[in-house]
Design an enzyme around this catalytic site. Structure first.
Site, PDB file in Angstrom:
ATOM      1  N   ASP A  82       0.891  -1.129  -0.084  1.00 13.68           N
ATOM      2  CA  ASP A  82      -0.111  -0.178  -0.175  1.00 13.68           C
ATOM      3  C   ASP A  82       0.379   0.947  -0.050  1.00 13.68           C
ATOM      4  OD1 ASP A  82       1.044  -0.683   2.805  1.00 13.68           O
ATOM      5  OD2 ASP A  82      -0.840  -0.946   3.519  1.00 13.68           O
ATOM      6  N   ASN A 133      -7.506  -2.595  14.132  1.00  9.71           N
ATOM      7  CA  ASN A 133      -9.282  -3.250  13.587  1.00  9.71           C
ATOM      8  C   ASN A 133      -8.918  -4.232  12.987  1.00  9.71           C
ATOM      9  OD1 ASN A 133      -7.854  -1.680  11.316  1.00  9.71           O
ATOM     10  ND2 ASN A 133      -9.307  -0.743  11.169  1.00  9.71           N
ATOM     11  N   GLU A 144      -9.680  -1.893   4.903  1.00 11.74           N
ATOM     12  CA  GLU A 144     -10.430  -1.647   6.212  1.00 11.74           C
ATOM     13  C   GLU A 144     -11.837  -3.025   6.464  1.00 11.74           C
ATOM     14  OE1 GLU A 144      -8.473  -0.493   8.333  1.00 11.74           O
ATOM     15  OE2 GLU A 144      -8.243   2.075   7.904  1.00 11.74           O
TER      16      GLU A 144
HETATM   17  C1  F6R Z   1       1.630  -1.198   5.992  1.00  8.01           C
HETATM   18  C2  F6R Z   1       0.080  -2.435   6.485  1.00  8.01           C
HETATM   19  C3  F6R Z   1      -1.006  -2.601   7.247  1.00  8.01           C
HETATM   20  C4  F6R Z   1      -0.138  -2.474   8.754  1.00  8.01           C
HETATM   21  C5  F6R Z   1      -0.590  -3.172  10.010  1.00  8.01           C
HETATM   22  C6  F6R Z   1       0.535  -2.756  11.067  1.00  8.01           C
HETATM   23  O1  F6R Z   1       1.990  -1.406   4.912  1.00  8.01           O
HETATM   24  O2  F6R Z   1      -0.251  -2.700   5.368  1.00  8.01           O
HETATM   25  O3  F6R Z   1      -1.622  -3.234   7.178  1.00  8.01           O
HETATM   26  O4  F6R Z   1       1.589  -4.148   8.511  1.00  8.01           O
HETATM   27  O5  F6R Z   1      -1.285  -1.878  10.051  1.00  8.01           O
HETATM   28  O6  F6R Z   1       1.331  -1.707  11.505  1.00  8.01           O
HETATM   29  P1  F6R Z   1       2.107  -2.170  12.445  1.00  8.01           P
HETATM   30  O7  F6R Z   1       3.011  -2.573  12.129  1.00  8.01           O
HETATM   31  O8  F6R Z   1       2.753  -0.657  12.233  1.00  8.01           O
HETATM   32  O9  F6R Z   1       1.704  -1.962  13.726  1.00  8.01           O
END
Ligand code: F6R
Length: 238
Positions: free
Chosen positions: A69, A138, A145
């Protein structure tokens, strides 16, 4: 579901175990397509892979990478862009050819066209050999999402308040500066990966339990991983 779960004592061990799996993938196939994630969770794994690359144990010279992303309307040289994160934490420190590293173009004026291009790119690369994932508080994977239905293809998403609040900490201007939109690979591209490696810190224990053992529901996007044939989860206990 065939989930291999590895419980590690701490983040360092989680990072080493994760790096060992990525390294083995490269040993099996030097021109692997690696699907990569950003965020805080894989940072230690990237550092470990950098060390192994510097020590000559593994090479990324033939590898291709495709990221999950990117934020919309933040340029590549903005330190909060995921391109900047990947370059500074990983690509600039290993022997990969930068032209073989791909992220969505968050600056594209036609976001829908960019999403279609990105989905086609995954196919053109021959799909993903190993997809590295984190999980949101979440239950999001990539930026898919919680929603009324699973979104299958690369799409431009409105980030939820929960995600914006969690990620605002990385922006100097906090929530005001935090983008509202992002482009994310869809669940089809993720689920079609031959292997998936999900890393989760201790703070993700609850949501991980829900995703892996609760009902499969678009309210917890990661729950779709229950349908994947080759999922490895590494969770850190502290
Ligand atoms: C990042 C991504 C997100 C993260 C998730 C966890 O490229 O796709 O899905 O993996 O938000 O983020 P952290 O590791 O910062 O807790």
């Amino acid at each position: 579901m065939r989930v291999k779960q590895i419980v590690t004592a701490n983040v360092q061990e989680m990072s080493q175990r994760g790096a060992a799996i990525v390294a083995a993938q490269l040993t099996l196939k030097s021109h692997s397509v690696l699907g990569l994630a950003t965020g805080s969770t894989p940072l230690g794994m990237y550092a470990e892979l950098v060390s192994r690359n510097k020590a000559g144990e593994i090479s990324f010279a033939d590898a291709r990478t495709i990221n999950l992303d990117e934020y919309c309307d933040i340029s590549a040289d903005n330190k909060n862009s995921y391109r900047y994160y990947m370059n500074s934490n990983f690509f600039d420190k290993i022997d990969i050819r930068k032209e073989n590293t791909y992220l969505p173009d968050g600056m594209a004026s036609d976001k829908q066209a960019e999403c279609a291009r990105y989905s086609e790119l995954v196919d053109a690369l021959g799909g993903i050999d190993l997809q590295v994932l984190g999980i949101g508080m979440n239950g999001h994977i990539g930026f898919n999402e919680p929603a009324a239905h699973f979104v299958m293809d690369t799409n431009c998403v409105t980030l939820t308040e929960s995600t914006r609040n969690v990620n605002a900490q990385y922006f100097d201007g906090g929530l005001d500066e935090m983008p509202r939109y992002a482009i994310t690979m869809g669940l089809r591209q993720i689920m079609q990966a031959k292997r998936i490696l999900l890393l989760a810190g201790a703070n993700k224990k609850g949501i991980l339990e829900e995703a892996l053992n609760g009902p499969v529901t678009p309210q917890v996007p990661a729950s779709i991983l229950q349908l994947h044939k080759r999922l490895t989860v590494i969770i850190s206990e502290s």
